[in-house]
Write an enzyme that holds these catalytic residues in place. Structure first.
Site, short mmCIF file in Angstrom:
data_model
loop_
_atom_site.label_atom_id
_atom_site.label_comp_id
_atom_site.label_asym_id
_atom_site.label_seq_id
_atom_site.Cartn_x
_atom_site.Cartn_y
_atom_site.Cartn_z
N GLY A 49 -12.43 -7.28 2.42
CA GLY A 49 -13.81 -7.69 2.16
C GLY A 49 -14.01 -9.09 2.68
O GLY A 49 -13.06 -9.87 2.81
N GLN A 54 -18.13 -17.13 3.15
CA GLN A 54 -16.79 -17.37 3.70
C GLN A 54 -16.83 -17.66 5.20
O GLN A 54 -15.84 -18.14 5.76
CB GLN A 54 -15.87 -16.17 3.45
CG GLN A 54 -15.55 -15.96 1.99
CD GLN A 54 -14.61 -14.80 1.82
OE1 GLN A 54 -15.03 -13.65 1.76
NE2 GLN A 54 -13.31 -15.07 1.78
N CYS A 98 -7.48 -13.60 -1.10
CA CYS A 98 -8.78 -14.01 -0.56
C CYS A 98 -8.54 -14.69 0.78
O CYS A 98 -7.65 -15.53 0.88
CB CYS A 98 -9.45 -14.98 -1.54
SG CYS A 98 -11.07 -15.53 -1.01
N LEU A 99 -9.34 -14.32 1.78
CA LEU A 99 -9.16 -14.95 3.10
C LEU A 99 -9.44 -16.45 3.05
O LEU A 99 -8.98 -17.19 3.92
CB LEU A 99 -10.05 -14.28 4.15
CG LEU A 99 -9.70 -12.81 4.46
CD1 LEU A 99 -10.69 -12.24 5.47
CD2 LEU A 99 -8.28 -12.68 4.98
N HIS A 140 -15.22 -9.02 -6.54
CA HIS A 140 -14.68 -10.23 -5.89
C HIS A 140 -15.69 -10.76 -4.86
O HIS A 140 -15.99 -11.96 -4.82
CB HIS A 140 -13.34 -9.87 -5.22
CG HIS A 140 -12.70 -10.97 -4.44
ND1 HIS A 140 -11.47 -11.49 -4.74
CD2 HIS A 140 -13.12 -11.65 -3.34
CE1 HIS A 140 -11.16 -12.44 -3.86
NE2 HIS A 140 -12.16 -12.57 -3.01
N GLU A 141 -16.23 -9.85 -4.02
CA GLU A 141 -17.14 -10.29 -2.95
C GLU A 141 -18.47 -10.77 -3.53
O GLU A 141 -19.03 -11.76 -3.05
CB GLU A 141 -17.37 -9.16 -1.95
CG GLU A 141 -16.12 -8.67 -1.23
CD GLU A 141 -15.27 -9.77 -0.63
OE1 GLU A 141 -15.82 -10.81 -0.22
OE2 GLU A 141 -14.03 -9.60 -0.58
N HIS A 144 -18.33 -14.28 -4.64
CA HIS A 144 -18.47 -15.28 -3.57
C HIS A 144 -19.92 -15.70 -3.38
O HIS A 144 -20.20 -16.84 -2.98
CB HIS A 144 -17.95 -14.72 -2.24
CG HIS A 144 -16.47 -14.87 -2.04
ND1 HIS A 144 -15.84 -16.10 -2.06
CD2 HIS A 144 -15.50 -13.95 -1.79
CE1 HIS A 144 -14.54 -15.92 -1.84
NE2 HIS A 144 -14.31 -14.63 -1.68
ZN ZN Z 1 -12.46 -13.82 -1.36
#
Ligand code: ZN
Length: 176
Positions: A49, A54, A98-99, A140-141, A144
């Protein structure tokens, strides 16, 4: 196709509340290109995701693999202006990464069953009923988009693990 630069923890864009997209925003070719580039960026970094903040865009938009067992052939879903309602109060802890927080894993409680109401990338209303891992990814997304990172949701920092140690000691743990 462009691979976008991913903001890392500490960049203020990750802590801001993103703004909703209008249907006319979605007609803008630049927004459609952003969606395509986010998909390419997520695949490049092997994410499941990626949310617009991000990649330094404060917009309520994420892309994700919402299959039970995401793989290279999974379809990517673009989700715009998501609203998440838990279908039951049940929560479960599971591993997340997480990226924007490279090479770290931690255990995070999430609702196990959720309904996501949103728009698709064309502006059409969609409703996704998700369970288990895909429900976790959507939560999670969506976090963000409100400036929330998975660390904020952990009940304890005790499970925080570097990726190598996660692979050595924890990957085989059965969460479900
Ligand atoms: Zn993340």
């Amino acid at each position: 196709m462009s691979i976008l630069k991913v903001a890392r923890m500490g960049h203020p864009v990750l802590r801001e509340r993103a703004r909703a997209l209008t249907k006319s925003d979605l007609l803008n070719p630049l927004v459609q290109k952003l969606v395509d580039d986010m998909i390419d960026t997520m695949r490049e970094y092997h994410g499941v995701g990626l949310a617009a903040p991000q990649v330094h865009e404060g917009l309520r938009l994420f892309v994700a693999l919402l299959d039970e067992e995401p793989g290279p052939s999974s379809d990517v879903v673009a989700v715009v202006n998501p609203e998440i309602v838990p279908a039951s109060p049940a929560q479960e802890e599971g591993w997340e990464g997480c990226l924007s927080i490279p090479d770290i894993r931690g255990r995070v409680p999430r609702f196990t069953d959720v309904t996501v109401s949103a728009l698709d990338r064309e502006g059409k209303a969609i409703e996704l009923k998700l369970k288990g891992f895909p429900a976790r990814v959507a939560q999670h997304e969506t976090d963000h988009l409100d400036g929330i990172l998975f660390f904020d949701r952990m009940r304890s920092m005790e499970s925080l693990t570097f990726l190598d140690e996660y692979s050595r000691f924890h990957e085989k743990e059965d969460d479900d």
